[in-house]
Design an enzyme around this catalytic site. Structure first.
Site, PDB file in Angstrom:
ATOM      1  N   THR A  35       0.840  -1.196   0.000  1.00  0.00           N
ATOM      2  CA  THR A  35       0.000   0.000   0.000  1.00  0.00           C
ATOM      3  C   THR A  35       0.872   1.241   0.000  1.00  0.00           C
ATOM      4  O   THR A  35       2.021   1.213   0.438  1.00  0.00           O
ATOM      5  CB  THR A  35      -0.937   0.020   1.221  1.00  0.00           C
ATOM      6  N   GLU A  41      -6.151  -1.989  -1.755  1.00  0.00           N
ATOM      7  CA  GLU A  41      -6.820  -3.171  -1.198  1.00  0.00           C
ATOM      8  C   GLU A  41      -8.062  -3.580  -2.000  1.00  0.00           C
ATOM      9  O   GLU A  41      -8.665  -4.608  -1.736  1.00  0.00           O
ATOM     10  CB  GLU A  41      -7.240  -2.903   0.254  1.00  0.00           C
ATOM     11  N   LYS A 101      -7.686  16.470  15.936  1.00  0.00           N
ATOM     12  CA  LYS A 101      -8.390  16.536  17.222  1.00  0.00           C
ATOM     13  C   LYS A 101      -8.025  17.845  17.909  1.00  0.00           C
ATOM     14  O   LYS A 101      -6.890  18.053  18.318  1.00  0.00           O
ATOM     15  CB  LYS A 101      -8.035  15.333  18.101  1.00  0.00           C
ATOM     16  N   TRP A 136     -13.354  16.588  16.981  1.00  0.00           N
ATOM     17  CA  TRP A 136     -12.778  16.259  15.684  1.00  0.00           C
ATOM     18  C   TRP A 136     -13.050  17.343  14.638  1.00  0.00           C
ATOM     19  O   TRP A 136     -14.159  17.848  14.523  1.00  0.00           O
ATOM     20  CB  TRP A 136     -13.354  14.945  15.151  1.00  0.00           C
TER      21      TRP A 136
END
Lengths: 518, 518
Positions: free
Chosen positions: A178, A323, A422, A427
C-alpha cells in the site's frame, strides 16, 4: 457448462488471437513511440516466461519488478503471471531501504528493472542479499554488475514452450504494498480470479466503458495497484494500450496523446493539472481525447472544470484503494450530472457499508457520514503474510475513509479517519475544509493538516498551491458560515509546489513533518 | 482476496440496494403497464422463495415455468434460482406432448404458469403425473382445478426469511431445452457461475453496452435461453427492464416502447419487422429508441436497413445458441461498419475455431468456410442427464453452424450443416442462396429447403414472403453468376406468412413437411 478458469493469461491470449494487430504503444524519450501488436507481444512474453523458467522460477514464487509503464514491463507481467508466479511490483519513488523491507517480505530472487532504475536497483540489491538475478528492460544492462543481464538479448533465442494457465484461478498473481501516505506499507496479494473479475468490471459501460476502438493512456503507474487493472482490461477488448514510460509531465503526455490518438486518459488529478498547464502555456489541442478518468485523491471542482473545458473531455471521478484491486466506484461517463465531489456508485460485485467508529452499521445508510467499509470479489481478505483477517467478523474491509452516500447511491469520500484533527477534544475533518477551499478557481491543490498546539492539542492549518492571485481572506471566504468557527485554519501556508507522494497523491506525511510542528 | 461466489441472486440484491427505485415494467393488455421497483421486486421474490420452500422445494430440485415475459415470471426466476433450485423454462408454443417429455426428464413437481396458459398447463399436467402443484401468475387461478393456486394470494402472508445464495457457484441455476428447429430438443443446464460470467460479458461496451440509463425491451422470450440473459444483466446495472407479456406484435411493442421510454430493444428479426410494418402503416415515431440488438436467425440486409432507417436506430447483429447461454458474438454499437451478414467478434471468455467436417482445425482460420466450434465460460459441457460430453476431446463444442471469420475477426454464419442440401452427391448451402435473395428490398423473409427428387436425391426450392411486388425472374436475378447453375432453385413458392418456430425463427421443419415432398 465448460470449465473455464479465470486466469489473467486469458486476456493477452484473447488479444493475440482476436486483436493481433491492435497495439501497445510506449513513449520513447526523444523519439517516436515504440509500437507492438498483441500477437507479437504475447510471443515475446512467452519467451520471458521461458527465461524465468530456466532461472528456476516456479508457481507461487514472487518475482519483483522495479519499472516504469513500458512494453517490457507488460511483457514481464504476463510472463510472470501467465506461468503462475507472482508479480511483486516495487515503487521506484520509495527509498532503497523501504524497497528492501518489502523484498524481505516477498522473498523475490529475481528483479526485473528499467534500465534507468539500475542505480536504485543496485542499492536495493545491496540491502537484499536474496536478489540473485537482475533482468534489465527498457535499455541495456550495465557492464559492471555481475547480477544484471539485459532481457532483450535473451528473448530471440528463448523457447516459447512454457505453459500459461492451468493452475487454480484462486492462485496469487500479484503483490503490491500500500502507498503508505498515512501509515506503514502492507502487502496486498491479488489473485487471478480477483483481478479477472475486476477487469470485467472495468469493461462495463457504467464503469470505464473501454472499447476496442479506444486508445487508453495509462498515466497511473504499473507499480501501484496494477495500474488500476488497465494492462489487463485494454488488451481484453483489443484497445490500444498507451504507456508513458517514465515521463508523465504535461509536455510528454501531450506529445504521446497526439501521436497515439489517445481517447481515454487515466490518472491522478495532478497529472491532468500538468497537462492542462502545458496546453495553456503552449496553446496546443488534443482533439482525439474524449474522456479522463481520475482517482487516487480528491478532485477540486475548479480543476475538474478546467480539465473538461481546456481538453474538451468528460471527466469521470472514481474512488479506489490498493486493497480493492483498486477500483471501488467510478462515475459513469454517461451520467447527466457530473460532480467532482462524488465518486459514482458501486457496480455489482462491490458493496459498501457505513458504520460508526466501532464498526456498527449506521441505521441510515443515506445522507449520513460514516466510516466506510467494503466487500466484494476483488477486495482484500488479509494482508500478505498475516494470519489475522483484514476484515471484520461479517467480512467487511474497513477502508479508513469517511464517507457519505447520497440518495441516488453516489459515494462522497469526506475524509480519511487517520487525517482527522483533534482540537480541544473535538474532531475536525480536513477533507471538508479542503473541498470548500479547493472549489475556488484560483486554487490548484489544497491540504489541511493538524499542527500541534500547546492548548488545543492540534489546530488546523491550510496549505495551498494557487494558479491565480488570491489573498488570505479570499481563501477563507468559502468557509464562513459553512464550517464551525473553531474549524477555521490558524494559518495559511502558500507552497510553490505541493509535495506529492510516490503515487501522485498529496504527501500529507511530508506536510506534517515540515509544517505540523510535531 | 475475499470469497465472493458468483451466484445470480447477487444481481437482484445489488439492484434492490443500489437501484431500489429503478423499475421492472410489464405490458398489461388493455391498460397501462405494471411497474415495480427492484427493492419491492426482491421483497416479493423472497416471498416466492418462502412459498416454494414451504412446498418442500430443495436445492438442486427443478421447478418449471410456463410463462410469458412478465414481472411474475422474473419473481419466480429469482425465487427459484436464489434459493438454489433450478428453473426449468418451458416454451408455451410447443405441444403438451413435447412439454411433458421435457418434464419427464427434469422431474419438476411444481409448475409456475401464466394465467392464460392454464389450459395448456392442464393438458401438460394430465400427461405429467409428477406435477403436484401449479402456481398461477399474471392473473387468477381457475376455480375448478385442485392443483392450481394463484401465487399472488400467497405473497403478502409469506415469510421473507429464506436464505439466497450460500451454495457453490457451480450449482445449476437453469434448464432449457434447445429450440429443435433442426432436431430433437436436448436440455442445457446453466450454472450460477456460467450465467453470472455471461451477464458480465453482456455489460461490456463492445457487447450489449447496457447502462443504468437504459430502458431495455426484452422481446426475446424468457422461456428460451434465459431471454438472452437480460433479466440478469439489466437489474445488474440498475436499468429499466421492460417486458412485453404475451404480445410482441408491432402495435403492442410500439405502445410499450413509447410508454416505458425504451432505449434498447432486443429480439429476433421478425419482431422488428412487425414493429416497422406497424409504424409504416400508422406513421408513428419512437424517438427514445437508440439501438436494436438482433439475433437468433439471419438478418436480411434490406431488413437491417429498413429497421435503421424507419426507427432511427443502430442495429447490432449477434450470434448465439441455447448451448452458449446464449450469446456467442455481438457486433459493437460503436463499430463504424455495420453489416447484416456479420455477427461481431467474440469477447474474452469466448473462443471460436473453424474445422473441417471431421473436426480437424482448418489450417487457415480467416476467410475460409468451416464448421464452427466454440469454447468458453458459458458454453455447454454436456447435455442434461447425459454422460457423454457435448464437446470434442479438446473441449470444443461443435455448433452445427457453418461459418467464415473475416480478416478482422468478425464472424459470418454461412449456414447450418444440417440444412445443407445434397443434390447429385454434391452439397448446396441454402444459407448462401437465402443471403443473396434476402438482400432484395422486396423480400421480407426467405428460406431455401431441399425437396426430394427421384434423380438428384434433393433439389433446392425457394420460399419467400415479400413486402413489395417482384416477379420470379427478379427473385432469381441476384443468384446469376454468383452461385453455380445447379444451385438455382427448381421452384419458387410464395407464402403469405412464413411459418415461424416457437422461438421466432423460420420453422424449416414445417417447411420441409409441407413443401419438401418427403
Amino acid at each position: 457448462m465448460q470449465d473455464f478458469p479465470l486466469t489473467l493469461d486469458q486476456f493477452l491470449r484473447h488479444a493475440a488471437k482476436w486483436h493481433a494487430h491492435a497495439e501497445l504503444v510506449t513513449a520513447h524519450e526523444g523519439g517516436e513511440p515504440d509500437r507492438i501488436g498483441y500477437a507479437a507481444l504475447m510471443d515475446r512474453s512467452l519467451a520471458v516466461s521461458a527465461i524465468l523458467s530456466d532461472l528456476g522460477v516456479r508457481q507461487g514464487e514472487r518475482v519483483a519488478t522495479l519499472a516504469w509503464n513500458s512494453q517490457g514491463h507488460v511483457e514481464a507481467w504476463y510472463a510472470i503471471m501467465g506461468m503462475g508466479a507472482v508479480c511483486h511490483t516495487l515503487n521506484p519513488r520509495l527509498t532503497a531501504e523501504q524497497l528492501a523491507a518489502m523484498l524481505d517480505q516477498s522473498q523475490a530472487r529475481i528483479l526485473v528493472v528499467s534500465a534507468d532504475l539500475v542505480p536504485l536497483a543496485r542499492q536495493v540489491a545491496a540491502l537484499s542479499p536474496g536478489i540473485a538475478r537482475v533482468l534489465v528492460i527498457d535499455g541495456p544492462a550495465p557492464g559492471d554488475w555481475h547480477l544484471a543481464t539485459a532481457l532483450e538479448g535473451l528473448i530471440a533465442g528463448a523457447s516459447r514452450d512454457v505453459p500459461w494457465g492451468g493452475f487454480a484461478e484462486t492462485a496469487p498473481s500479484g503483490l503490491c504494498f500500500t502507498s503508505g501516505t498515512t501509515g506503514a506499507p502492507k502487502g496486498v496479494t491479488y489473485t487471478h480470479r480477483s483481478s479477472y473479475l475486476h477487469t470485467l468490471k472495468l469493461l462495463q459501460t457504467d464503469v470505464m466503458a473501454l472499447s476496442g476502438r479506444d486508445s487508453v493512456l495509462v498515466a497511473v503507474p504499473m507499480f501501484h495497484a496494477n495500474a488500476w487493472g488497465l494492462p489487463f482490461a485494454v488488451p481484453a477488448v483489443g484497445g490500444r494500450l498507451v504507456l508513458p514510460g517514465r515521463q508523465t509531465d504535461g509536455a510528454n503526455l501531450a506529445r504521446l496523446i497526439a501521436s497515439a490518438g489517445v481517447t481515454v486518459g487515466v490518472g491522478v488529478p495532478t497529472v491532468w493539472l500538468g497537462l492542462v498547464e502545458h496546453l495553456e502555456a503552449t496553446g496546443g489541442e488534443l482533439p482525439s481525447l474524449k474522456r479522463i478518468i481520475v482517482g487516487g485523491s480528491p478532485l477540486p471542482p475548479a480543476l475538474m472544470e478546467r480539465i473538461e473545458q481546456r481538453l474538451g473531455v468528460i471527466v469521470q471521478t472514481s474512488w479506489g484503494m490498493t486493497e480493492l484491486s483498486p477500483s471501488g466506484t467510478v462515475a459513469p461517463a454517461g451520467d447527466p450530472v457530473r460532480d467532482a465531489g462524488l465518486s459514482g456508485r458501486p457496480s455489482v460485485g462491490v458493496d459498501l457499508l457505513l458504520t460508526d467508529a466501532d464498526g456498527v452499521a449506521l441505521p441510515d445508510q443515506r445522507g449520513t457520514e460514516g466510516h466506510l467499509r467494503v466487500r466484494g470479489a476483488a477486495v482484500i481478505d488479509r494482508y500478505f503474510g498475516q494470519e489475522k483477517p483484514a476484515t471484520d467478523a461479517a467480512g467487511w474491509f474497513p477502508t479508513g475513509d469517511l464517507a457519505r452516500i447520497d440518495a441516488t447511491g453516489n459515494l462522497m469520500i469526506t475524509g480519511r479517519a487517520k487525517d482527522l484533527i483533534k482540537s480541544g477534544g473535538e474532531w475536525i475533518n480536513p477533507a471538508e475544509i479542503e473541498a470548500l477551499v479547493g472549489a475556488l478557481p484560483e486554487v490548484s491543490l489544497v491540504a489541511v493538516i493538524g499542527r500541534t498546539h500547546p492548548k488545543w492539542g492540534e489546530r488546523p492549518i491550510l496549505l495551498v498551491e494557487t494558479c491565480d492571485a488570491i489573498d488570505d481572506a479570499g481563501l477563507l471566504a468559502p468557509l464562513k458560515g459553512r464550517v464551525a468557527p473553531w474549524w477555521m485554519p490558524d494559518a495559511i501556508i502558500r507552497l510553490d509546489a505541493m509535495p506529492l507522494a510516490a503515487t501522485g497523491k498529496i504527501d500529507k506525511i511530508r506536510l506534517r513533518i515540515q509544517h505540523g510542528g510535531g
